[in-house]
Design a protein around this motif. Sequence first.
Motif, PDB file in Angstrom:
ATOM      1  N   GLU A  15       0.809  -1.218   0.000  1.00 44.77           N
ATOM      2  CA  GLU A  15       0.000   0.000   0.000  1.00 44.77           C
ATOM      3  C   GLU A  15       0.850   1.279   0.000  1.00 44.77           C
ATOM      4  O   GLU A  15       0.555   2.218  -0.752  1.00 44.77           O
ATOM      5  N   CYS A  18       2.062   1.864  -3.567  1.00 40.51           N
ATOM      6  CA  CYS A  18       0.996   2.350  -4.446  1.00 40.51           C
ATOM      7  C   CYS A  18       0.685   3.821  -4.161  1.00 40.51           C
ATOM      8  O   CYS A  18       0.457   4.609  -5.093  1.00 40.51           O
ATOM      9  N   ALA A  19       0.691   4.200  -2.880  1.00 43.15           N
ATOM     10  CA  ALA A  19       0.402   5.588  -2.524  1.00 43.15           C
ATOM     11  C   ALA A  19       1.461   6.548  -3.045  1.00 43.15           C
ATOM     12  O   ALA A  19       1.173   7.720  -3.328  1.00 43.15           O
ATOM     13  N   LEU A  21       3.200   6.164  -5.909  1.00 43.55           N
ATOM     14  CA  LEU A  21       3.346   6.140  -7.372  1.00 43.55           C
ATOM     15  C   LEU A  21       3.148   7.519  -8.006  1.00 43.55           C
ATOM     16  O   LEU A  21       3.953   7.918  -8.861  1.00 43.55           O
ATOM     17  N   LEU A 170       0.467   4.329 -14.813  1.00 38.34           N
ATOM     18  CA  LEU A 170       0.177   4.592 -13.405  1.00 38.34           C
ATOM     19  C   LEU A 170      -0.978   3.738 -12.896  1.00 38.34           C
ATOM     20  O   LEU A 170      -0.902   3.135 -11.821  1.00 38.34           O
ATOM     21  N   ASP A 174      -0.710   0.571 -10.126  1.00 38.21           N
ATOM     22  CA  ASP A 174      -1.548   0.548  -8.931  1.00 38.21           C
ATOM     23  C   ASP A 174      -2.307  -0.781  -8.816  1.00 38.21           C
ATOM     24  O   ASP A 174      -2.561  -1.273  -7.720  1.00 38.21           O
TER      25      ASP A 174
END
Length: 337
Positions: A15, A18-19, A21, A170, A174
């Motif tokens: 997580e 992903c945050a 990116l 992107l 994710d």
Amino acid sequence: MSIAFDRGTILSGLEPTCAALPAAFALGQELAPQIDRVYLVACGSANRAMLGIQYWLERYSPGIEVRRYFPAELMAIDPPRLDERTLVLLASKSGTTPETVAATHFLKDRPCQIVAFSQYGDKPLAQAVPQHFLVGSTSESFAAMFMLMQALIGGLMTAREGWLLGAKLLASLDALPAAMCDAAEQNEARAAADAATYAGDDHIYHVASGPGFTTAYVFGVCILMEMLWLHSYPIEAAEFFHGPFEIVDRETPLILITGEDPSRPLMERVVNFCDTYAGRVMKYDSRDFSMRGIDPEIRPIVAPYILQAALKRMSAHLSVLRNQPLNTRRYMWKVAY
């Protein structure tokens, strides 16, 4: 020794990546006007994650020069183009890899731009650079560092050269953690069966092409060789018919790793040969996995990580059958070297 696949732990561990990116993509966009070349510098699995990034830069970019180095090689060569138009990406899972940290200090007085990727901010690598991205505590740090490095390079190509796949990249990055978990779960039964079939083999060869060599190396060397002490050798498909194919017979264990990038025909040639002359072959093809949430144009970029997730389940079962936990080491972190 528990080998159960834990989807929740993997997703929660990724997580923070992903945050981050969008920030990595934005930094690439910000640096774009200043950059003519990218140098990728790391050891081990991080270096092979950079192999794929190098491949796609060479494939898509008409104007960005790219080189990939092991840190010790970078320092030995001392490239004269380490100037203000050069972006250097450094990566180390632990943030303590001696050669990578040494390369950071080697670059300290150079005018190049430097960005580092590692797990923790209190380690030497992150402490020594002006800009860094952290992936935190995750068992999938290899994939996590790839995701952030690829996002940064995607932003660079988008802003500098008008690359049209930035938004798709992107969104797909994710979605990658869930797609990796899907692949691991899909492959569970096969992984257990393959592990049972090959548990008594001490030699396994891995063949892949293009960015798929990332998987051949990381699974073959960083897991089977490093952790299970197998004679596990990765072979590039482009080189297979220039010597290595002479080891193939009906008893040779082979893992054939086929992706969806422009090098796929090289692997298809290897597969056709092995269909005729080999007898113990495991074929792993990224087209066999749905990659839910991954844009069709981005599938070739992330395919090595889908295949890696699937193959890791085999190593988990092998560790039980060979009675050797995957954290076993003879020398690494134990002796001076």
